[in-house]
Write an enzyme that holds these catalytic residues in place. Structure first.
Site, PDB file in Angstrom:
ATOM      1  N   LYS A   1       0.929  -1.057   0.056  1.00 45.39           N
ATOM      2  CA  LYS A   1      -0.059   0.064   0.079  1.00 45.39           C
ATOM      3  C   LYS A   1       0.705   1.208  -0.038  1.00 45.39           C
ATOM      4  CE  LYS A   1      -3.238  -2.089   3.228  1.00 45.39           C
ATOM      5  NZ  LYS A   1      -3.121  -1.904   4.698  1.00 45.39           N
ATOM      6  N   GLY A   2       0.388   2.358  -0.180  1.00 46.65           N
ATOM      7  CA  GLY A   2       1.041   3.779  -0.042  1.00 46.65           C
ATOM      8  C   GLY A   2       2.163   3.917  -0.430  1.00 46.65           C
ATOM      9  N   ILE A   3       2.855   4.363   0.128  1.00 51.06           N
ATOM     10  CA  ILE A   3       4.242   4.848  -0.163  1.00 51.06           C
ATOM     11  C   ILE A   3       5.388   3.584  -0.775  1.00 51.06           C
ATOM     12  CG2 ILE A   3       6.670   5.997   0.710  1.00 51.06           C
ATOM     13  CD1 ILE A   3       4.636   7.634   2.745  1.00 51.06           C
TER      14      ILE A   3
ATOM     15  N   SER B   1       4.384  -7.692   3.549  1.00 48.36           N
ATOM     16  CA  SER B   1       3.442  -7.039   4.590  1.00 48.36           C
ATOM     17  C   SER B   1       2.885  -8.070   5.332  1.00 48.36           C
ATOM     18  CB  SER B   1       2.285  -6.067   3.782  1.00 48.36           C
ATOM     19  OG  SER B   1       1.558  -7.112   3.193  1.00 48.36           O
TER      20      SER B   1
ATOM     21  N   ASP C   1       5.359  -9.890   9.475  1.00 54.22           N
ATOM     22  CA  ASP C   1       5.277  -8.910  10.358  1.00 54.22           C
ATOM     23  C   ASP C   1       6.275  -8.175  10.902  1.00 54.22           C
ATOM     24  OD1 ASP C   1       4.684  -7.137  12.555  1.00 54.22           O
ATOM     25  OD2 ASP C   1       2.950  -8.424  13.430  1.00 54.22           O
TER      26      ASP C   1
ATOM     27  N   ASN D   1      10.412   0.674   5.081  1.00 55.53           N
ATOM     28  CA  ASN D   1       9.397   1.579   4.830  1.00 55.53           C
ATOM     29  C   ASN D   1       7.916   1.292   5.643  1.00 55.53           C
ATOM     30  OD1 ASN D   1       7.360   3.448   3.136  1.00 55.53           O
ATOM     31  ND2 ASN D   1       6.467   1.134   2.992  1.00 55.53           N
TER      32      ASN D   1
ATOM     33  N   SER E   1       9.927  10.815   8.927  1.00 54.13           N
ATOM     34  CA  SER E   1       8.544  11.553   8.790  1.00 54.13           C
ATOM     35  C   SER E   1       9.192  13.141   9.199  1.00 54.13           C
ATOM     36  CB  SER E   1       7.727  11.082   9.812  1.00 54.13           C
ATOM     37  OG  SER E   1       6.704  12.124   9.929  1.00 54.13           O
TER      38      SER E   1
ATOM     39  N   TYR F   1       5.076   8.030  17.945  1.00 54.43           N
ATOM     40  CA  TYR F   1       5.448   7.903  16.653  1.00 54.43           C
ATOM     41  C   TYR F   1       6.484   8.759  16.107  1.00 54.43           C
ATOM     42  CZ  TYR F   1       4.560   8.219  11.539  1.00 54.43           C
ATOM     43  OH  TYR F   1       4.875   8.311  10.114  1.00 54.43           O
TER      44      TYR F   1
ATOM     45  N   THR G   1      -2.047   8.609   1.518  1.00 53.86           N
ATOM     46  CA  THR G   1      -2.273   7.216   1.688  1.00 53.86           C
ATOM     47  C   THR G   1      -3.197   6.767   2.682  1.00 53.86           C
ATOM     48  OG1 THR G   1      -0.698   6.836   3.689  1.00 53.86           O
ATOM     49  CG2 THR G   1       0.447   7.249   1.341  1.00 53.86           C
TER      50      THR G   1
HETATM   51  P1  NDP Z   1       0.354   2.754   4.836  1.00 53.14           P
HETATM   52  O1  NDP Z   1      -0.584   2.397   5.971  1.00 53.14           O
HETATM   53  O2  NDP Z   1      -0.648   3.239   3.771  1.00 53.14           O
HETATM   54  O3  NDP Z   1       0.874   1.522   4.320  1.00 53.14           O
HETATM   55  C1  NDP Z   1       1.781   0.956   4.911  1.00 53.14           C
HETATM   56  C2  NDP Z   1       2.322  -0.369   4.430  1.00 53.14           C
HETATM   57  O4  NDP Z   1       3.260  -1.374   5.387  1.00 53.14           O
HETATM   58  C3  NDP Z   1       1.227  -1.181   4.216  1.00 53.14           C
HETATM   59  O5  NDP Z   1       1.849  -1.978   3.126  1.00 53.14           O
HETATM   60  C4  NDP Z   1       1.171  -2.261   5.375  1.00 53.14           C
HETATM   61  O6  NDP Z   1       0.634  -3.533   4.880  1.00 53.14           O
HETATM   62  C5  NDP Z   1       2.573  -2.413   5.788  1.00 53.14           C
HETATM   63  N1  NDP Z   1       2.890  -2.702   7.203  1.00 53.14           N
HETATM   64  C6  NDP Z   1       2.183  -2.007   8.275  1.00 53.14           C
HETATM   65  N2  NDP Z   1       2.752  -2.546   9.576  1.00 53.14           N
HETATM   66  C7  NDP Z   1       3.517  -3.693   9.056  1.00 53.14           C
HETATM   67  C8  NDP Z   1       3.957  -4.623   9.963  1.00 53.14           C
HETATM   68  N3  NDP Z   1       4.118  -4.786  11.080  1.00 53.14           N
HETATM   69  N4  NDP Z   1       4.818  -5.372   9.253  1.00 53.14           N
HETATM   70  C9  NDP Z   1       4.721  -5.672   7.711  1.00 53.14           C
HETATM   71  N5  NDP Z   1       4.120  -4.432   7.168  1.00 53.14           N
HETATM   72  C10 NDP Z   1       3.563  -3.479   7.783  1.00 53.14           C
HETATM   73  O7  NDP Z   1       1.421   3.563   5.274  1.00 53.14           O
HETATM   74  P2  NDP Z   1       2.224   4.843   4.604  1.00 53.14           P
HETATM   75  O8  NDP Z   1       2.507   4.468   2.935  1.00 53.14           O
HETATM   76  O9  NDP Z   1       1.530   6.096   4.699  1.00 53.14           O
HETATM   77  O10 NDP Z   1       3.588   4.881   5.376  1.00 53.14           O
HETATM   78  C11 NDP Z   1       4.794   4.204   4.788  1.00 53.14           C
HETATM   79  C12 NDP Z   1       5.908   4.643   5.760  1.00 53.14           C
HETATM   80  O11 NDP Z   1       5.866   5.974   5.515  1.00 53.14           O
HETATM   81  C13 NDP Z   1       5.648   4.466   7.153  1.00 53.14           C
HETATM   82  O12 NDP Z   1       6.867   4.279   7.866  1.00 53.14           O
HETATM   83  C14 NDP Z   1       5.003   5.970   7.597  1.00 53.14           C
HETATM   84  O13 NDP Z   1       5.523   6.154   8.770  1.00 53.14           O
HETATM   85  C15 NDP Z   1       6.001   6.950   6.835  1.00 53.14           C
HETATM   86  N6  NDP Z   1       5.426   8.189   6.631  1.00 53.14           N
HETATM   87  C16 NDP Z   1       4.018   8.329   6.147  1.00 53.14           C
HETATM   88  C17 NDP Z   1       3.506   9.474   5.986  1.00 53.14           C
HETATM   89  C18 NDP Z   1       1.951   9.825   5.385  1.00 53.14           C
HETATM   90  O14 NDP Z   1       1.384  10.975   5.311  1.00 53.14           O
HETATM   91  N7  NDP Z   1       1.274   8.759   4.736  1.00 53.14           N
HETATM   92  C19 NDP Z   1       4.270  10.815   6.370  1.00 53.14           C
HETATM   93  C20 NDP Z   1       5.749  10.497   6.997  1.00 53.14           C
HETATM   94  C21 NDP Z   1       5.860   9.293   7.043  1.00 53.14           C
HETATM   95  P3  NDP Z   1      -0.228  -4.455   6.185  1.00 53.14           P
HETATM   96  O15 NDP Z   1      -0.972  -3.401   6.976  1.00 53.14           O
HETATM   97  O16 NDP Z   1      -0.945  -5.294   5.351  1.00 53.14           O
HETATM   98  O17 NDP Z   1       0.757  -5.013   6.900  1.00 53.14           O
END
Ligand code: NDP
Length: 267
Positions: free
Chosen positions: A29-31, A50, A76, A104, A156, A169, A204
């Site tokens: 997802k996301g970034i 993920s 995880d 990430n 961040s 966080y 995201t």
């Molecule tokens: P999302 O929640 O959109 O995506 C997070 C991704 O990480 C997903 O693929 C999720 O999949 C996976 N993930 C989460 N927890 C775990 C885990 N314990 N083990 C394995 N995979 C995991 O987040 P973003 O894309 O927004 O964030 C990505 C990074 O960017 C993070 O580190 C966040 O702190 C940072 N960030 C984001 C900002 C924003 O505004 N969006 C701003 C600044 C920093 P699943 O849940 O299925 O495991």
């Protein structure tokens, strides 16, 4: 032949990752999703992970359709044994060699300081900070086996400025910035560069609450000189740069990607 010609053959494309291998955590997802695509489009063979197998399967189908070289496994990253298993998978898949590690995966818990529990604290530390450190340790021999590489942490802007309800966080992200600086110095001898990318608010699933709330969103856009939230691709391009040869002298830096938000005095 001059020494310049010997050391910089014209046929080397400095803007390509062809022939490299990469691990990007949290790529469903996301970034993380955008980073996987950016690196794979530049020619890297990418492994991602993920917690949700169904999400990963959907992503893998899209990447196959786009002819991108991406594999994935469930992990995880808050669990030390699952991190070890992930790195074993990466090791066997890439013949013991890894050029790029992008830490990430991360999560946030939005609560006032007084309401954050010890369970919240432990979850945020293990997911955001401990995983980044431990995966870097586990990746170290694989990076060395390539003669060096690039580690990128996604931190961040909350590691620089205080946001309401994000105390734990933000602390993980501030620590991550310093973790990158220390590794950058300690592992430079191995030709391993370590940098952080620090995004502002990016559109995201993590910040759905912000995107859905008109007032919050308007306030945020007002604070960002570019007048919009960031998109995942805005971050992915900077991460890719930090993995490409033209950034070979960038080490131990925190690159902010926030549309100018934290330098804006006009709000
Ligand atoms: P999302 O929640 O959109 O995506 C997070 C991704 O990480 C997903 O693929 C999720 O999949 C996976 N993930 C989460 N927890 C775990 C885990 N314990 N083990 C394995 N995979 C995991 O987040 P973003 O894309 O927004 O964030 C990505 C990074 O960017 C993070 O580190 C966040 O702190 C940072 N960030 C984001 C900002 C924003 O505004 N969006 C701003 C600044 C920093 P699943 O849940 O299925 O495991």
């Amino acid at each position: 032949m001059s020494s310049v010609q010997e050391h910089t053959p014209m046929e080397i494309n400095r803007w390509s990752l062809a022939g490299t291998t990469a691990l990007v955590t949290g790529g469903s997802k996301g970034i993380g999703y955008a980073i996987v695509e950016e690196l794979a489009r530049l020619g890297s063979a990418v492994h991602t992970c993920s917690r949700n197998e169904a999400d990963l399967k959907n992503c893998l189908q899209k990447w196959r359709d786009s002819k991108l070289k991406v594999t994935a496994s469930v992990c995880d990253v808050s669990s030390p044994s699952e991190r070890e298993k992930l790195m074993e998978t990466v090791k066997s898949q890439f013949d013991g060699k890894l050029n790029i590690l992008v830490n990430n995966a991360g999560t946030a818990i939005f609560k006032p300081a007084i309401e954050q529990t010890m369970e919240d604290f432990k979850l945020l530390i293990s997911t955001n900070l401990e995983s980044a450190f431990h995966l870097s340790q586990l990746a170290y021999p694989l990076l060395r086996a390539c003669g060096g590489g690039s580690i990128v942490f996604i931190s961040s802007i909350s590691g620089f400025i205080a946001w309401d309800n994000l105390v734990v966080y933000a602390s993980t992200k501030g620590a991550m910035n310093q973790l990158a600086r220390n590794l950058a110095c300690e592992w430079a001898k191995d030709n391993i560069r370590t940098n952080c990318v620090a995004p502002g608010p990016i559109r995201t699933p993590l910040v759905d609450f912000l995107v859905q709330d008109e007032d919050l969103l308007a306030g945020e856009k007002h604070r960002v000189p570019l007048g919009r939230l960031g998109e995942p691709e805005d971050v992915a391009g900077v991460v890719a740069f930090l993995c490409l040869p033209p950034s070979c002298y960038v080490n131990g830096q925190v690159i902010v990607v926030d549309g100018g938000r934290i330098v804006n005095g006009n709000h």
